[in-house]
Design a protein around this motif. Structure first.
Motif, PDB file in Angstrom:
ATOM      1  N   ASP A 248       1.113  -6.376  -1.706  1.00  0.00           N
ATOM      2  CA  ASP A 248       2.109  -5.403  -2.182  1.00  0.00           C
ATOM      3  C   ASP A 248       3.491  -5.704  -1.609  1.00  0.00           C
ATOM      4  O   ASP A 248       4.505  -5.654  -2.312  1.00  0.00           O
ATOM      5  CB  ASP A 248       1.692  -3.990  -1.781  1.00  0.00           C
ATOM      6  CG  ASP A 248       0.620  -3.412  -2.696  1.00  0.00           C
ATOM      7  OD1 ASP A 248       0.262  -4.075  -3.681  1.00  0.00           O
ATOM      8  OD2 ASP A 248       0.146  -2.300  -2.405  1.00  0.00           O
ATOM      9  N   ALA A 249       3.540  -6.010  -0.303  1.00  0.00           N
ATOM     10  CA  ALA A 249       4.824  -6.316   0.326  1.00  0.00           C
ATOM     11  C   ALA A 249       5.406  -7.616  -0.217  1.00  0.00           C
ATOM     12  O   ALA A 249       6.628  -7.740  -0.381  1.00  0.00           O
ATOM     13  CB  ALA A 249       4.657  -6.397   1.840  1.00  0.00           C
ATOM     14  N   ALA A 250       4.544  -8.580  -0.495  1.00  0.00           N
ATOM     15  CA  ALA A 250       5.014  -9.836  -1.084  1.00  0.00           C
ATOM     16  C   ALA A 250       5.591  -9.599  -2.480  1.00  0.00           C
ATOM     17  O   ALA A 250       6.581 -10.230  -2.877  1.00  0.00           O
ATOM     18  CB  ALA A 250       3.867 -10.849  -1.141  1.00  0.00           C
ATOM     19  N   ALA A 251       4.981  -8.671  -3.220  1.00  0.00           N
ATOM     20  CA  ALA A 251       5.524  -8.315  -4.540  1.00  0.00           C
ATOM     21  C   ALA A 251       6.881  -7.642  -4.390  1.00  0.00           C
ATOM     22  O   ALA A 251       7.809  -7.889  -5.172  1.00  0.00           O
ATOM     23  CB  ALA A 251       4.548  -7.398  -5.278  1.00  0.00           C
ATOM     24  N   ALA A 252       7.014  -6.783  -3.370  1.00  0.00           N
ATOM     25  CA  ALA A 252       8.316  -6.156  -3.095  1.00  0.00           C
ATOM     26  C   ALA A 252       9.354  -7.222  -2.747  1.00  0.00           C
ATOM     27  O   ALA A 252      10.516  -7.126  -3.151  1.00  0.00           O
ATOM     28  CB  ALA A 252       8.179  -5.152  -1.955  1.00  0.00           C
ATOM     29  N   VAL A 267       7.904 -11.397   5.365  1.00  0.00           N
ATOM     30  CA  VAL A 267       6.814 -10.439   5.508  1.00  0.00           C
ATOM     31  C   VAL A 267       5.942 -10.874   6.679  1.00  0.00           C
ATOM     32  O   VAL A 267       5.430 -11.996   6.696  1.00  0.00           O
ATOM     33  CB  VAL A 267       5.981 -10.350   4.217  1.00  0.00           C
ATOM     34  CG1 VAL A 267       4.724  -9.516   4.436  1.00  0.00           C
ATOM     35  CG2 VAL A 267       6.823  -9.765   3.083  1.00  0.00           C
ATOM     36  N   LEU A 268       5.786  -9.978   7.652  1.00  0.00           N
ATOM     37  CA  LEU A 268       4.963 -10.250   8.831  1.00  0.00           C
ATOM     38  C   LEU A 268       3.745  -9.339   8.796  1.00  0.00           C
ATOM     39  O   LEU A 268       3.887  -8.114   8.726  1.00  0.00           O
ATOM     40  CB  LEU A 268       5.756 -10.007  10.120  1.00  0.00           C
ATOM     41  CG  LEU A 268       6.822 -11.031  10.520  1.00  0.00           C
ATOM     42  CD1 LEU A 268       7.979 -11.069   9.538  1.00  0.00           C
ATOM     43  CD2 LEU A 268       7.335 -10.739  11.926  1.00  0.00           C
ATOM     44  N   ALA A 287       1.984 -13.344   3.296  1.00  0.00           N
ATOM     45  CA  ALA A 287       2.720 -13.198   4.546  1.00  0.00           C
ATOM     46  C   ALA A 287       3.427 -14.497   4.908  1.00  0.00           C
ATOM     47  O   ALA A 287       2.954 -15.593   4.594  1.00  0.00           O
ATOM     48  CB  ALA A 287       1.774 -12.789   5.673  1.00  0.00           C
ATOM     49  N   ASP A 288       4.558 -14.380   5.587  1.00  0.00           N
ATOM     50  CA  ASP A 288       5.263 -15.544   6.120  1.00  0.00           C
ATOM     51  C   ASP A 288       4.813 -15.858   7.536  1.00  0.00           C
ATOM     52  O   ASP A 288       4.921 -16.995   7.990  1.00  0.00           O
ATOM     53  CB  ASP A 288       6.771 -15.291   6.116  1.00  0.00           C
ATOM     54  CG  ASP A 288       7.319 -15.121   4.708  1.00  0.00           C
ATOM     55  OD1 ASP A 288       7.420 -16.122   3.992  1.00  0.00           O
ATOM     56  OD2 ASP A 288       7.638 -13.973   4.336  1.00  0.00           O
TER      57      ASP A 288
END
Length: 380
Positions: A248-252, A267-268, A287-288
């Motif tokens: 979800d955060a990667a999509a954001a 993204v962590l 995630a990065d």
């Protein structure tokens, strides 16, 4: 489209997935693990490995931050922890872990941890910790809570901090208080700072996107959950299915990249990552980098003497964590073995970076951003 299931008449819930529910799908091409790069960059700061140490006194002392930094990772000092409150932290931790090892009931150890954190913050001690890390030539990162960010940040900036981490159990773009304290508006706060800010934790697309719009250089996904140590689920009833939350955060991040015409926010992933396989899956989900707690706490360089507790365990009125014996006895592996091997554990608790690099190579990818595109399967 969201996969909703009915949990009762008129009440639905979203079906979500943990990292354990996901598997990486190898491609038709493989590479040598020597050709796989695990380097990444956060704002102006480059790191050789995507490993960030959770900001807890059990793990990140100034010396541990230096050792991890020399190996290409990032250690985040807890700016409201013991190194900012006590001159002799080693003695405090020794007494704490002695209590934990003697007590059948964990309450005594948590009570003493709360007592240690009841001591006032001493800006001079915190500045000295920052200076120690800075003089070693590694990136200096310090965590503050949303409640104390406004008060503590000026001294941290003056001491030479490179990265500021604004982290709470749950964070939003604006911390609102009815108790008279000044609310933290992250957008204004970040705009007035000369150092990049990483903010979190979040668990959904909307909150992640809102944090990205504040100007944060990175967003933390998850609440640092570790089985046996973090009790946010038991205390607050809040849980983070990490595979879904990361995706979800990667999509954001993609939406924000399009919205801004190219601004990339890192993204962590912070939670339920205990093995090299979990590290690989977290990166594969988008995630990065990963934020690790207990997996690093086993290292002989960690100050917790084999014990681990999250920073939320010291909350004065509602602790959300306990002390976990992450390593037993005095025979603890070195930080080098934890990160780079060699490993004698067939379940992936050692050689975390080596496992990630091999997973990338077996899937045909040579860098982290490409590996985020790898195919995934859902178990069952």
């Amino acid at each position: 489209m969201r996969d909703l299931v009915e949990i009762g008449m008129g009440r639905t819930a979203r079906r979500t997935y943990e990292l354990e529910d996901v598997d990486i799908v190898p491609s038709r091409r493989t590479r040598s693990s020597k050709d796989a790069s695990t380097a990444w960059q956060l704002d102006a700061y480059r790191f050789d490995i995507p490993v960030v140490a959770h900001p807890t006194d059990a793990l990140v002392s100034p010396s541990f931050a230096i050792e991890l930094g020399k190996r290409g990772g990032l250690g985040v000092v807890n700016g409201e922890g013991l190194w900012a409150r006590h001159a002799d932290v080693d003695a405090a931790i020794e007494r704490l872990t002695d209590i934990a090892s003697r007590e059948v009931d964990a309450d005594a150890a948590v009570a003493f941890l709360q007592e240690l954190h009841a001591a006032p913050l001493q800006p001079d001690l915190l500045a000295a910790a920052v200076a120690t890390v800075r003089e070693a030539g590694v990136t200096v990162a310090v965590r503050v809570s949303p409640q104390n960010a406004l008060a503590l940040t000026p001294a941290l900036v003056a001491a030479g901090v490179d990265l500021l981490v604004v982290q709470g159990t749950i964070i939003s773009a604006e911390h609102v208080s009815a108790g008279g304290e000044e609310p933290l508006n992250l957008k204004t706060f970040i705009a007035e700072l000369d150092v990049p800010v990483v903010a979190g934790g979040v668990s959904d697309h909307r909150t992640a996107l809102h944090l990205m719009r504040t100007g944060a250089a990175g967003v933390i996904v998850g609440y640092g959950s570790t089985e046996g140590a973090t009790t946010t689920g038991e205390v607050l009833g809040i849980g983070v299915p990490m595979a879904t939350a990361i995706a979800d955060a990667a999509a954001a991040r993609r939406d924000y990249l399009d919205e801004t015409g190219g601004r990339y926010v890192h993204v962590l992933a912070d939670g339920d990552i205990t093995t090299s396989g979990h590290v690989a899956k977290a990166i594969a989900c988008g995630a990065d980098a990963v934020v690790l707690g207990a997996p690093l706490a086993v290292a002989e360089e960690a100050p917790g003497r084999g014990w681990y507790w999250p920073s939320a365990a010291a909350h004065p009125s509602m602790p959300r964590g306990a002390l976990l014996e992450a390593a037993f006895g005095d025979d603890r592996p070195s930080l080098d073995r934890v990160l780079f091997g060699p490993s004698t554990d067939p379940f992936g608790s050692l050689d975390l970076v080596g496992g990630l690099r091999r997973s990338m190579a077996k899937s045909g990818y040579s860098d982290l951003k490409e590996f985020q595109k790898v195919g995934l399967n859902i178990r069952g």
